[in-house]
Design an enzyme around this catalytic site. Sequence first.
Site, short mmCIF file in Angstrom:
data_model
loop_
_atom_site.label_atom_id
_atom_site.label_comp_id
_atom_site.label_asym_id
_atom_site.label_seq_id
_atom_site.Cartn_x
_atom_site.Cartn_y
_atom_site.Cartn_z
CD GLU A 261 0.15 -1.20 3.30
OE1 GLU A 261 0.52 -2.31 2.46
OE2 GLU A 261 0.31 -1.52 4.33
CG HIS A 285 -5.89 -5.60 1.65
ND1 HIS A 285 -6.09 -6.37 2.68
CD2 HIS A 285 -4.63 -5.34 1.81
CE1 HIS A 285 -5.43 -6.43 3.46
NE2 HIS A 285 -4.46 -5.82 3.07
CD GLU A 286 -2.27 -4.06 -0.56
OE1 GLU A 286 -1.80 -3.32 0.32
OE2 GLU A 286 -2.30 -5.23 -0.69
CG HIS A 289 -3.47 -1.13 3.64
ND1 HIS A 289 -3.42 -1.22 5.38
CD2 HIS A 289 -2.97 -2.47 3.27
CE1 HIS A 289 -2.92 -2.46 5.60
NE2 HIS A 289 -2.78 -3.22 4.31
CD GLU A 308 -1.73 -5.63 6.67
OE1 GLU A 308 -2.80 -5.94 5.85
OE2 GLU A 308 -0.91 -5.03 6.42
CG ASP A 365 8.77 -10.01 7.20
OD1 ASP A 365 8.30 -8.79 7.64
OD2 ASP A 365 9.03 -10.36 6.09
CE1 TYR A 373 -1.54 -10.02 7.15
CE2 TYR A 373 -2.95 -8.86 5.36
CZ TYR A 373 -1.64 -8.92 5.96
OH TYR A 373 -0.28 -8.50 5.29
N1 BES Z 1 1.06 -4.23 3.78
C1 BES Z 1 0.94 -5.71 3.39
C2 BES Z 1 1.96 -6.37 2.90
C3 BES Z 1 3.26 -6.53 3.99
C4 BES Z 1 2.77 -6.68 5.39
C5 BES Z 1 4.57 -6.40 3.50
C6 BES Z 1 3.98 -6.85 6.47
C7 BES Z 1 5.46 -6.72 4.39
C8 BES Z 1 5.16 -6.80 5.62
C9 BES Z 1 -0.25 -5.66 2.28
O1 BES Z 1 -1.21 -4.60 2.57
C10 BES Z 1 -1.01 -6.98 2.27
O2 BES Z 1 -1.63 -7.26 3.20
N2 BES Z 1 -0.66 -7.77 1.23
C11 BES Z 1 -1.64 -9.23 0.92
C12 BES Z 1 -2.73 -8.87 0.32
C13 BES Z 1 -4.06 -9.01 0.84
C14 BES Z 1 -5.30 -9.11 0.05
C15 BES Z 1 -4.00 -9.84 2.12
C16 BES Z 1 -0.63 -9.97 0.28
O3 BES Z 1 0.43 -9.46 -0.23
O4 BES Z 1 -0.77 -11.24 -0.01
ZN ZN Z 2 -2.44 -5.22 4.05
#
Ligand code: BES
Ligand code: ZN
Length: 593
Positions: A261, A285-286, A289, A308, A365, A373
């Site tokens: 995002e 989703h993005e 954010h 999230e 991470d 989520y």
């Molecule tokens: N912000 C996240 C990606 C992220 C989180 C990167 C933690 C590094 C550390 C992004 O918004 C996200 O949640 N992406 C998901 C997609 C979503 C539809 C659940 C993904 O990349 O799968």
């Molecule tokens: Zn996210």
Amino acid sequence: MQDQDPHSFARLGEGRVNHLFLKAFVNFEEKKITATATWTLNESTNQHSVVFDSKGLNIQKIWLDGDSTAISFQIKDAEKFLGNALIVPIQPGTRKVHISYETGPGADALQWLEPTQTHDKKSPFLFTQSQAILARTWVPCQDSPGIRFTYDAKISVPNGLMAVMSAENPDKLSSDGVYSFSMKNPIPSYLLALSVGKFEFTPIGPRTGVYAEPGMMKASVHEFADLEKMLETAENLYGAYAWGRYDLIVLPPSFPFGGMENPRITFCTPTIIAGDRSLTSLVAHELAHSWSGNLVTNATWNDFWLNEGFTMYFESRIMEALYGKDIEDMHLILNGEDLKLTVEELGKDSPDTHLKLNLEGRDPDDGMNDIAYIKGQYLLKRMEAVFGREKFDAFLRNHFSENAFKSMTTEDFLASYESELVKDQPTLADSINIRSWIYGPGIPDNAPVFHSTLFEKTDSKIEAFKNGASASELGLKNISTNEWLRFIRGLPAPLNKERIKDLDGTFGFSNSGNSEILAAWFEHVIRNNYQPAFPALEKFLAVTGRRKFCKPLYTLLNKNPETRSFGKMVFEKSQGNYHPITRESIRELLEKG
Ligand code: BES
Ligand code: ZN
């Protein structure tokens, strides 16, 4: 606001930055960025030193304010995950710290792609991924989500390439390879982003558009046709969009996430381009954010669910408003199943299943799983059901406007929940028992339950198949991606060769253009060592670096003794195409054996 973030050396209470000017040269030959970061300090800073995070950076010179004389500085020994504290001595009254540096070979935020790793195969490509704590590998910064700053940048790239950042962006090629950027809203460091490559821009609506390689543009514009409508829908739910434009950039398939995002420009994987717009909830989703995360930000990665979980809830509200409750309920049910599996994996009493995490001493991470989520989303769904949508929406609208451009801990949120939403309705609050969700393990008993008549129909097809019907007798035609996913996931785990062949021959799963269907199907392929589909599996893994797909597939390959060496062979061949984030995750799981 607490005064220490366990994942940053910066001291939150003192010596904080408020603006960055980044002047950088992007060098594809040597795969490095050479730059000067000029940080403006808060006026109130009255300290003798200021602390930055850095990781693997080669710091060449530091000077203060208008005096270009180099000053001495201290780089502490590297700490696991965190990198090096950079301590810069200042005087009370120092306003600017200039740091000139180069990125190192292990800059995990950067992925340098050869032309062959892009869609059009003509030019090199670079993108950054700063979340969670990787911004420090390409910019020395106070790398905590609790610290915000505005920024300007001047980025030089090879002639003929375009550059975009999480800022005001160009819509065409510059004649001299120099691009200027400005982000006028204060953001945390994990939202610093840059992408360089041969891409173009096509507007979708007045405030929305897509950047993509020329060969991907047509498919991208078609897939994201509803982008402007999504933005309007989001605003109708939770208030005006604060960032001006909302664009997307479609990255090469090695991008380790589905989407990121970055303000004003979401970075996304090409694996959501299915041709039928069936995977665009990721864009919702993005986009969400832009409120939950970018406007109201988790203060530390222990509060990640505030980013999230809220975003998952918001995403599902956008999807419901645009495409209907039936569609969204299917999504919620699939999520709930994922959550159950994750809780089983982590252990139902594990503290890692609490919404509020303790990630001190660990890689943040580790908190990126279905707990933040989906458990987060389910809690908000529960709150919505108990307080009623109207009241809950008013609370959320107020939450986003009151806390705009601020960071928030879980405890800050709890306090506002109690004073704004619960107020004088303790019985309602009791029926939620929010503390058991936040500080307790597993899935609380009062979790919401969702129903879908479409899924009931799918389930009856699964039953029929289990009872011996052939694939073609099931009458599965013109169903949605979610129904296919329900079907594939519900198939029995051991499938004999005849049955799996019947399914693949009839529905063509192994040749699907839909990455979610492919990834779900390949799980059966691996479990049953169904060799005829291995070339398709290898082709998918060779280019797809999205960790969400790679990790479960390699895990299964590694588990089954019959497929383990195939997994190792594919990884050896493909790892050059993976982002460091994905590569390290897979290497780790293969080494575990
Ligand atoms: N912000 C996240 C990606 C992220 C989180 C990167 C933690 C590094 C550390 C992004 O918004 C996200 O949640 N992406 C998901 C997609 C979503 C539809 C659940 C993904 O990349 O799968
Ligand atoms: Zn996210």
